[in-house]
Structure formats: C-alpha cells, structure tokens
Design a protein around this motif. Structure first.
Motif, mmCIF file in Angstrom:
data_model
loop_
_atom_site.group_PDB
_atom_site.id
_atom_site.type_symbol
_atom_site.label_atom_id
_atom_site.label_comp_id
_atom_site.label_asym_id
_atom_site.label_seq_id
_atom_site.Cartn_x
_atom_site.Cartn_y
_atom_site.Cartn_z
ATOM 1 N N UNK A 140 0.840 -1.198 0.000
ATOM 2 C CA UNK A 140 0.000 0.000 0.000
ATOM 3 C C UNK A 140 0.878 1.253 0.000
ATOM 4 N N UNK A 141 0.330 2.368 -0.483
ATOM 5 C CA UNK A 141 1.076 3.630 -0.415
ATOM 6 C C UNK A 141 1.392 4.035 1.029
ATOM 7 N N UNK A 142 0.486 3.702 1.956
ATOM 8 C CA UNK A 142 0.718 4.042 3.360
ATOM 9 C C UNK A 142 1.904 3.264 3.931
ATOM 10 N N UNK A 143 2.036 2.013 3.531
ATOM 11 C CA UNK A 143 3.170 1.206 3.986
ATOM 12 C C UNK A 143 4.471 1.718 3.373
ATOM 13 N N UNK A 144 4.435 2.109 2.115
ATOM 14 C CA UNK A 144 5.624 2.686 1.474
ATOM 15 C C UNK A 144 6.036 3.970 2.201
ATOM 16 N N UNK A 145 5.070 4.802 2.561
ATOM 17 C CA UNK A 145 5.368 6.038 3.290
ATOM 18 C C UNK A 145 5.961 5.738 4.667
ATOM 19 N N UNK A 146 5.441 4.713 5.334
ATOM 20 C CA UNK A 146 5.960 4.341 6.657
ATOM 21 C C UNK A 146 7.400 3.838 6.566
ATOM 22 N N UNK A 147 7.724 3.093 5.512
ATOM 23 C CA UNK A 147 9.118 2.648 5.352
ATOM 24 C C UNK A 147 10.023 3.841 5.103
ATOM 25 N N UNK A 148 9.587 4.776 4.287
ATOM 26 C CA UNK A 148 10.390 5.968 3.990
ATOM 27 C C UNK A 148 10.608 6.815 5.246
ATOM 28 N N UNK A 149 9.567 7.024 6.028
ATOM 29 C CA UNK A 149 9.683 7.827 7.256
ATOM 30 C C UNK A 149 10.668 7.218 8.246
ATOM 31 N N UNK A 150 10.802 5.908 8.224
ATOM 32 C CA UNK A 150 11.673 5.205 9.176
ATOM 33 C C UNK A 150 13.019 4.816 8.584
ATOM 34 N N UNK A 151 13.332 5.296 7.378
ATOM 35 C CA UNK A 151 14.605 5.000 6.697
ATOM 36 C C UNK A 151 14.799 3.519 6.400
ATOM 37 N N UNK A 152 13.714 2.761 6.348
ATOM 38 C CA UNK A 152 13.806 1.343 5.998
ATOM 39 C C UNK A 152 13.969 1.248 4.483
ATOM 40 N N UNK A 153 14.975 0.505 4.059
ATOM 41 C CA UNK A 153 15.223 0.335 2.625
ATOM 42 C C UNK A 153 14.166 -0.570 2.013
ATOM 43 N N UNK A 154 13.733 -0.236 0.807
ATOM 44 C CA UNK A 154 12.829 -1.081 0.034
ATOM 45 C C UNK A 154 13.641 -1.582 -1.155
ATOM 46 N N UNK A 155 13.872 -2.889 -1.194
ATOM 47 C CA UNK A 155 14.757 -3.482 -2.199
ATOM 48 C C UNK A 155 13.977 -4.264 -3.251
ATOM 49 N N UNK A 156 14.453 -4.237 -4.494
ATOM 50 C CA UNK A 156 13.784 -5.020 -5.538
ATOM 51 C C UNK A 156 13.991 -6.521 -5.364
ATOM 52 N N UNK A 157 15.087 -6.908 -4.706
ATOM 53 C CA UNK A 157 15.378 -8.324 -4.448
ATOM 54 C C UNK A 157 16.276 -8.422 -3.219
ATOM 55 N N UNK A 158 16.356 -9.591 -2.654
ATOM 56 C CA UNK A 158 17.176 -9.798 -1.468
ATOM 57 C C UNK A 158 18.654 -9.634 -1.810
ATOM 58 N N UNK A 213 20.253 3.238 9.630
ATOM 59 C CA UNK A 213 20.847 4.475 9.107
ATOM 60 C C UNK A 213 21.448 5.312 10.235
ATOM 61 N N UNK A 214 22.120 4.628 11.164
ATOM 62 C CA UNK A 214 22.811 5.303 12.249
ATOM 63 C C UNK A 214 21.984 5.624 13.473
ATOM 64 N N UNK A 215 20.686 5.410 13.426
ATOM 65 C CA UNK A 215 19.804 5.715 14.557
ATOM 66 C C UNK A 215 19.400 4.440 15.287
ATOM 67 N N UNK A 216 19.480 4.464 16.596
ATOM 68 C CA UNK A 216 19.011 3.344 17.401
ATOM 69 C C UNK A 216 17.480 3.364 17.355
ATOM 70 N N UNK A 217 16.887 2.370 16.694
ATOM 71 C CA UNK A 217 15.436 2.359 16.500
ATOM 72 C C UNK A 217 14.743 1.278 17.316
ATOM 73 N N UNK A 218 15.511 0.368 17.886
ATOM 74 C CA UNK A 218 14.944 -0.680 18.734
ATOM 75 C C UNK A 218 15.978 -1.085 19.773
ATOM 76 N N UNK A 219 15.510 -1.177 21.012
ATOM 77 C CA UNK A 219 16.332 -1.698 22.105
ATOM 78 C C UNK A 219 15.428 -2.548 22.968
#
Length: 148
Positions: free
Chosen positions: A94-112, A140-146
């Motif tokens: 969904x576009x909302x999921x794509x936006x959430x990945x972008x906001x969190x600096x999660x990479x979206x890859x075409x393949x593994x 991307x340098x930020x601690x996002x989970x502990x």
C-alpha cells in the motif's frame, strides 16, 4: 556524534568468523570503522560507547510479508524489532506502507541481498542474544529498537 557500538562478538557478515570484543563506529548514517573495541577507542577517543551483550552484525533483509499490525507504522516497527532494516518491494502492499518505510529509513529493495559491515556503508546494525532475540537495531545510524 560518533558512537561506538561494542559487543561480545562482531561479524562483518553472518556467515563469517566472529571478531571477539569487536565494535563498529557509526558517524551519522555511515560506518566509520570496524575493529576491536580497544583499537577503536584509541582511534576515536571522544566517541560515545554503547556496550551490547551478544553478537553484533549487519541488519537483515526482511524477506517475507510484513507482520500484521493495526497500522503501517506498527508493521514497519515490527520489522525493525526483528533486526531488519530493509524489506522486499513485493511485500509493500500500500502507499501508506511505502510512506511508513520511507519515514523510518527502511530500505525497500527489488530483491534480497547479502548484508555486511564495511567502512562507509550505511550504518544498519543488529545485535542478537544467544537465543536469537534481537536486542538492538540501528537503522541508518539511529538506534530504532532496544530490548528492555
């Protein structure tokens, strides 16, 4: 700010040999150096040090459908809590999921792809305990989970 992430063991990749008492220096969103904690403390004397129990290595690629959760943001955070900082494009439904990945600096890859720790690469790290639980994720340098 420079941060040294240190662990009992550091792996450049998950199939390689472990570096005992290893560490990774993160500057901004990049890896500045990988080596032993003693060497890196000497090279970067003003750096903040975060000590983690367990094994530190490259963050993983989440290769399956994203976990179910009430919101796209929570789906992305579930991926980050697993030690992954990248997802496959075919699972972005969904576009909302794509936006959430972008906001969190999660990479979206075409393949593994294989992940590894190397100087100047994006600072995507994960630390796992002996039971395989993710203790910490750096995206991307930020601690996002502990794990508390």
């Amino acid at each position: 700010m420079l941060t040294i992430h240190a662990a009992d063991e550091v792996r450049h990749d998950w199939d390689g040999a472990a570096l005992k008492d290893g560490a990774v220096v993160v500057e901004g969103d990049r890896i500045a150096a990988v080596g032993t904690l003693a060497d890196l403390r000497e090279r970067f004397p003003g750096a903040r040090v975060r000590n983690w129990p367990g094994v530190l290595g490259p963050a993983r690629v989440h290769e399956h459908a994203l976990p179910n959760a009430p919101t796209p943001r929570e789906r992305v955070h579930a991926v980050l809590k697993s030690g992954a900082t990248a997802v496959l494009e075919l699972h972005i439904d969904s576009p909302e999921l794509r936006a959430a990945t972008a906001r969190n600096d999660v990479l979206v890859l075409p393949r593994s792809r294989r992940t590894s720790l190397s100087e100047s690469a994006r600072a995507d790290l994960a630390v796992f305990d002996e039971a395989g639980r993710c203790i910490a994720t750096v995206c991307a340098g930020r601690l996002v989970h502990r794990l508390k």
